[in-house]
Design a protein around this motif. Structure first.
Motif, mmCIF file in Angstrom:
data_model
loop_
_atom_site.group_PDB
_atom_site.id
_atom_site.type_symbol
_atom_site.label_atom_id
_atom_site.label_comp_id
_atom_site.label_asym_id
_atom_site.label_seq_id
_atom_site.Cartn_x
_atom_site.Cartn_y
_atom_site.Cartn_z
ATOM 1 N N VAL A 116 0.822 -1.221 0.000
ATOM 2 C CA VAL A 116 0.000 0.000 0.000
ATOM 3 C C VAL A 116 0.851 1.263 0.000
ATOM 4 O O VAL A 116 0.516 2.253 -0.657
ATOM 5 C CB VAL A 116 -0.947 0.000 1.218
ATOM 6 N N TYR A 117 1.960 1.245 0.748
ATOM 7 C CA TYR A 117 2.705 2.467 1.064
ATOM 8 C C TYR A 117 3.044 3.329 -0.156
ATOM 9 O O TYR A 117 2.816 4.542 -0.137
ATOM 10 C CB TYR A 117 3.979 2.107 1.839
ATOM 11 N N PRO A 118 3.582 2.768 -1.248
ATOM 12 C CA PRO A 118 3.883 3.628 -2.398
ATOM 13 C C PRO A 118 2.685 3.878 -3.314
ATOM 14 O O PRO A 118 2.726 4.783 -4.147
ATOM 15 C CB PRO A 118 4.963 2.843 -3.145
ATOM 16 N N MET A 119 1.625 3.081 -3.178
ATOM 17 C CA MET A 119 0.518 3.169 -4.125
ATOM 18 C C MET A 119 -0.306 4.447 -3.958
ATOM 19 O O MET A 119 -0.698 5.085 -4.946
ATOM 20 C CB MET A 119 -0.402 1.950 -3.977
ATOM 21 N N ALA A 120 -0.616 4.824 -2.715
ATOM 22 C CA ALA A 120 -1.451 6.009 -2.496
ATOM 23 C C ALA A 120 -0.780 7.280 -3.028
ATOM 24 O O ALA A 120 -1.405 8.028 -3.788
ATOM 25 C CB ALA A 120 -1.803 6.139 -1.015
ATOM 26 N N PRO A 121 0.496 7.566 -2.671
ATOM 27 C CA PRO A 121 1.127 8.759 -3.262
ATOM 28 C C PRO A 121 1.313 8.651 -4.766
ATOM 29 O O PRO A 121 1.279 9.662 -5.470
ATOM 30 C CB PRO A 121 2.474 8.848 -2.529
ATOM 31 N N ALA A 122 1.489 7.420 -5.288
ATOM 32 C CA ALA A 122 1.624 7.265 -6.735
ATOM 33 C C ALA A 122 0.324 7.653 -7.439
ATOM 34 O O ALA A 122 0.335 8.307 -8.489
ATOM 35 C CB ALA A 122 2.001 5.824 -7.078
ATOM 36 N N MET A 123 -0.810 7.259 -6.856
ATOM 37 C CA MET A 123 -2.098 7.617 -7.455
ATOM 38 C C MET A 123 -2.343 9.123 -7.364
ATOM 39 O O MET A 123 -2.882 9.742 -8.278
ATOM 40 C CB MET A 123 -3.224 6.844 -6.779
ATOM 41 N N ILE A 124 -1.916 9.729 -6.244
ATOM 42 C CA ILE A 124 -2.016 11.189 -6.119
ATOM 43 C C ILE A 124 -1.174 11.861 -7.196
ATOM 44 O O ILE A 124 -1.592 12.844 -7.818
ATOM 45 C CB ILE A 124 -1.573 11.641 -4.710
ATOM 46 N N ALA A 125 0.024 11.311 -7.438
ATOM 47 C CA ALA A 125 0.914 11.888 -8.449
ATOM 48 C C ALA A 125 0.312 11.813 -9.845
ATOM 49 O O ALA A 125 0.536 12.708 -10.672
ATOM 50 C CB ALA A 125 2.261 11.156 -8.417
ATOM 51 N N TYR A 126 -0.447 10.757 -10.130
ATOM 52 C CA TYR A 126 -1.077 10.606 -11.445
ATOM 53 C C TYR A 126 -2.331 11.465 -11.598
ATOM 54 O O TYR A 126 -2.611 11.985 -12.677
ATOM 55 C CB TYR A 126 -1.435 9.137 -11.685
ATOM 56 N N LEU A 127 -3.081 11.606 -10.507
ATOM 57 C CA LEU A 127 -4.379 12.256 -10.603
ATOM 58 C C LEU A 127 -4.332 13.775 -10.451
ATOM 59 O O LEU A 127 -5.208 14.478 -10.940
ATOM 60 C CB LEU A 127 -5.318 11.689 -9.534
ATOM 61 N N TYR A 128 -3.295 14.274 -9.753
ATOM 62 C CA TYR A 128 -3.272 15.697 -9.438
ATOM 63 C C TYR A 128 -1.942 16.321 -9.846
ATOM 64 O O TYR A 128 -0.930 15.631 -9.984
ATOM 65 C CB TYR A 128 -3.515 15.922 -7.936
#
Length: 403
Positions: A116-128
């Motif tokens: 989980v740890y890298p996935m949430a910031p990675a999704m933020i990086a893609y979406l915003y």
């Protein structure tokens, strides 16, 4: 960029923020009940300490593997799988009948947290992008602090009845899983995403990770190595220097968490004003904190020191995460964030050896150790200023610098 109605947008942000806390709360529920576990399992021996250290250890390979799996599996699926593993490992402690049962559940929890740890910031990086991305990355740090604080207190009260009741709090992540399923978009795997990006630009070569991603990860290792010295010394310093009791050490830690939480809420405004010099501010705050510890002869100055340290943590973590999100190519963002996440735990591991080195330099004086770390951090701040001024022209195209 995200385009959706207000409710869906809020649910999406909530899902991303709540998904980012797993690694931060991995041990928050266990620390208050560790003494109770030791009482029920008197023959636990060294396995008792493994309950705390094993999840962090297993997060490192899980983070690396997840970063590569993102080439072939969508981030939403990885995030949901990690949340299932984390929740099962945490809640599974209720069924433990011996210390090894707990060890295995903690191992599963650590693997899930690493996914989980890298996935949430990675999704933020893609979406915003720009300020919105910086704001969310700051809020993830704040959200993790609040979860850790609240769940730690909840676990302590639950343990008054029985320590196993504390594990019921992991069921909160069932709701997080449902939010992920309902709100998060299903990205294509990054290898496929990279091919799409290449198709848009004729002759575009295979994207490389870039030296700035590696440099940012090295920055995180150095920062964690230096910042974690306090973990080994705070309680001993306060008690041995007759500045307070162990309860005061706990109060100091809470004040540091509060300072980190508050600055995280306004991180995007700080970044907007200082841009890349935000990192310098974080280093100067940390250096000032260690400096004040070195000269502290009353608890009031200790409070000033931990506030400085808390401000630094609340600035540097989202800054480096935002930095690596901005400089990594689209097809490598998840791996870049995984690399940065792994650097956190590498720095934590190295900090024990650096603390021994600092003790040797200071001839065993805790004040001397704090002063030495402060001088190293001030030197790092000077190096950062020189590097930023020397590379400012090359980074004009990075959105986080301009927005």
């Amino acid at each position: 960029m995200v385009s959706s109605d207000g409710t869906q947008k809020t649910l999406l942000k909530g899902a991303l923020l709540f998904s980012s806390v797993d690694g931060m709360v991995a041990s928050a529920l266990l620390v208050p009940i560790l003494a109770n576990i030791a009482k029920d399992f008197p023959d636990a021996g060294p396995w008792l300490n493994q309950l705390l250290s094993l999840p962090s250890l297993l997060m490192i390979p899980a983070i690396i593997i997840t970063g590569k799996l993102a080439d072939y599996v969508s981030k939403k699926k990885l995030l949901m799988i990690g949340t299932i593993l984390f929740t099962a490992g945490g809640f599974g402690g209720i069924f433990a009948n011996n210390i090894m049962d707990l060890v295995w559940t903690r191992a599963l929890l650590g693997i899930g947290a690493g996914v989980v740890y890298p996935m949430a910031p990675a999704m933020i990086a893609y979406l915003y992008q720009g300020q919105e991305r910086a704001q969310l990355l700051g809020w993830t740090n704040a959200c993790g602090s609040v979860f850790s604080f609240a769940l730690g207190i909840g676990a302590g009260y639950a343990a008054l009845f029985h320590w196993k009741y504390a594990f019921y709090f992991y069921l909160i992540f069932v709701l997080v899983f449902l939010m992920q399923w309902a709100a998060l978009p299903d990205f294509p795997p990054e290898k496929e995403d990279g091919k799409i990006a290449q198709a848009k630009v004729s002759g575009n070569p295979q994207e490389k990770l870039g030296y700035r991603v590696w440099l940012t990860s090295l920055d995180m290792i150095v920062y964690m190595t230096l910042s974690m010295v306090l973990l080994y010394k705070l309680s001993l310093f306060i008690v041995s220097e007759h500045l307070g009791t162990s309860a005061d050490a706990g109060l100091a830690t809470s004040i540091q968490t509060l300072a980190s939480f508050l600055i995280s809420l306004v991180f995007s405004q700080v970044l907007k004003g200082l841009k890349r010099f935000t990192a310098v501010l974080g280093l100067v705050c940390m250096a000032s904190g260690y400096f004040f510890f070195g000269i502290a002869h009353n608890f009031s100055l200790v409070v000033v020191a931990v506030i400085c340290l808390g401000l630094s943590l609340g600035i540097i973590f989202p800054y480096l995460m935002n930095r690596v999100s901005a400089v990594a190519p689209n097809s490598k963002k998840t791996f870049a964030i995984s690399l940065l996440s792994m650097s956190i735990y590498v720095g934590q591991y190295l900090s024990a050896f650096f603390t021994q080195f600092a003790d040797w330099i200071s001839h065993g004086s805790i004040r001397g150790t704090f002063s030495f770390v402060a001088s190293v951090l001030f030197a790092c701040a000077m190096i950062a200023i020189v590097y930023i001024l020397a590379t400012q022209g090359r980074d004009r195209n990075v959105s986080m610098v301009e927005k």
